[in-house]
Design a protein around this motif. Structure first.
Motif: not given
Length: 246
Positions: A4-11
């Motif tokens: 899975e991706e490491y960066t999560v963005e947005g509230r």
């Protein structure tokens, strides 16, 4: 294998990650932004003992891959962390003296991944890393470990020095890698052991080194005075393996 991706963005995405039970290494929040949604994110992060760092918009923009971070970005571990107790239980289940590797501030994900791979092959029961100023379990780490991350537990702790003290109460002795130490071949590395490897630039920190029982030096014949952290870990780990076979 896909990680899975490491960066999560947005509230919404960040707060869902925090509430999902996944291990979130760090949350970055726009400095000065503390509306209701952001306060909820900070509150959820602190419940899970996740580090919250307030940063400038410029830094968030540079970190963002989507351009839609909404003032919040989280770093989510590609794998969940174990506990120190899990590592000790791993040794007990195998009927072996604990062999723990402690990393004092390894920043390079390739080094961390390589160390996890070596730890698995050398029979280490687990790895301990600090929460701050260190690389977490990113997708790069997972890929570099070549699958070893599935079998070698990694625990994340607030204070390495305190963790060493706690593990000493469980009967472990600690050896740290340092060029100014005793030749590793002259040390007794048998029994319950913790191997401490320092970061790529400064080595093992003074406070952590003072907690160790032995300082191990790798004999070198070349023209440079240091080894890559993962290589040093591999050499010392296999000296522990060798001594356990005697």
């Amino acid at each position: 294998m896909r990680y899975e991706e490491y960066t999560v963005e947005g509230r919404n995405a960040v707060i869902e990650s925090l509430r999902s039970g996944r291990d979130v290494d760090k949350v970055f929040v726009l400095d000065g932004c503390m509306d209701g949604a952001v306060r909820s994110i900070v509150r959820e992060a602190k419940k899970g003992d996740t580090i919250v760092e307030f940063v400038s918009k410029e830094r968030l923009d540079n970190m963002s891959k989507t351009g839609k971070h909404q003032g919040v970005i989280a770093y989510v571990a590609a794998y969940n962390y174990a506990s120190v107790e899990d590592i000790l239980a791993n040794a007990k289940e195998k009927g072996e003296d604990p062999f723990v590797i402690i990393l004092d501030g390894i920043m390079d994900p390739h080094n961390l991944g390589a160390i996890i791979r070596t730890a698995n092959q050398a029979g280490s029961h687990g790895i301990i890393i600090p929460k701050r100023r260190a690389c977490g379990l990113t997708a790069v780490v997972a890929r570099t470990s070549a699958g070893a991350i599935n079998y070698t537990p990694v625990a994340k702790v607030t204070n390495i020095s305190n963790t060493i003290e706690d593990l000493k109460k469980e009967g472990l002795w600690f050896a740290c890698a340092d060029m100014g130490g005793s030749d590793m071949y002259d040390l007794n590395l048998k029994g319950p052991i913790g191997l401490v490897i320092g970061n790529e630039g400064e080595g093992v920190s003074r406070l952590v080194k003072e907690k160790c029982d032995m300082i191990a030096s790798i004999p070198m014949k070349g023209d440079i005075d240091s080894l890559n952290a993962s290589v040093a870990c591999g050499i010392l780990a296999y000296e522990i393996v060798r001594q356990r076979r005697i």
